[in-house]
Design a protein around this motif. Sequence first.
Motif, mmCIF file in Angstrom:
data_model
loop_
_atom_site.group_PDB
_atom_site.id
_atom_site.type_symbol
_atom_site.label_atom_id
_atom_site.label_comp_id
_atom_site.label_asym_id
_atom_site.label_seq_id
_atom_site.Cartn_x
_atom_site.Cartn_y
_atom_site.Cartn_z
ATOM 1 N N LYS A 8 14.761 60.862 6.972
ATOM 2 C CA LYS A 8 14.058 59.991 6.413
ATOM 3 C C LYS A 8 12.636 60.582 6.528
ATOM 4 O O LYS A 8 11.962 60.387 7.483
ATOM 5 N N THR A 9 11.917 60.118 5.437
ATOM 6 C CA THR A 9 10.436 60.281 5.173
ATOM 7 C C THR A 9 9.765 59.815 4.215
ATOM 8 O O THR A 9 10.283 59.431 3.240
ATOM 9 N N ASP A 10 8.543 59.242 4.587
ATOM 10 C CA ASP A 10 7.682 58.420 3.500
ATOM 11 C C ASP A 10 7.145 59.629 2.504
ATOM 12 O O ASP A 10 6.339 59.079 1.638
ATOM 13 N N LYS A 11 7.087 60.697 3.028
ATOM 14 C CA LYS A 11 6.413 61.813 1.884
ATOM 15 C C LYS A 11 7.231 62.160 0.644
ATOM 16 O O LYS A 11 6.987 63.124 -0.172
ATOM 17 N N ALA A 62 9.683 68.029 0.905
ATOM 18 C CA ALA A 62 9.323 66.801 1.875
ATOM 19 C C ALA A 62 10.598 66.666 2.667
ATOM 20 O O ALA A 62 10.370 66.385 3.912
ATOM 21 N N VAL A 63 11.445 66.268 1.968
ATOM 22 C CA VAL A 63 12.867 66.013 2.985
ATOM 23 C C VAL A 63 13.143 66.938 4.025
ATOM 24 O O VAL A 63 13.545 66.890 5.066
ATOM 25 N N GLU A 65 11.446 69.372 5.441
ATOM 26 C CA GLU A 65 10.293 69.527 6.343
ATOM 27 C C GLU A 65 10.738 68.281 7.386
ATOM 28 O O GLU A 65 10.466 68.717 8.595
ATOM 29 N N ALA A 66 11.089 67.161 6.814
ATOM 30 C CA ALA A 66 11.211 66.044 7.693
ATOM 31 C C ALA A 66 12.652 66.374 8.567
ATOM 32 O O ALA A 66 12.805 65.877 9.777
#
Length: 127
Positions: A8-11, A62-63, A65-66
């Motif tokens: 999970k990421t907020d990016k 982004a996911v 990278e998370a």
Amino acid sequence: MPNRAVIKTDKAPAAIGSYSQAVKVDNTVYLSGQIPLDPQTMEIVSGDFAAQARQVFRNLSAVCEAANGSLQHIVKLNLYLTDLSNFATVNEVMAEFFEEPYPARAAVGVKELPKGSLFEAEGVMVI
């Protein structure tokens, strides 16, 4: 299930349904479909198909990278287009985000996608 983790990421946009952005099992990450939502506003980005495709790949990145990976770690990519006349454009945009060797890929024409988006992509990443 052992060695299973939710990514999970907020990016990237928060899930708009009952799913995770990604799930990692051992060294394989299953990336949920991303549509061209701006993660801050949760609205579809304005612009043409190319603008939407770029946002989709930014969200997928982004996911990745998370999960401690990158787009280059994707081994299978599935693309969903509401208009297959955008096939050449998605190839051009994809080349901005991916390098050879490219992942295995499918491109599928669909009637519609969530929130009226023109494009969605999901994949499998090995890290």
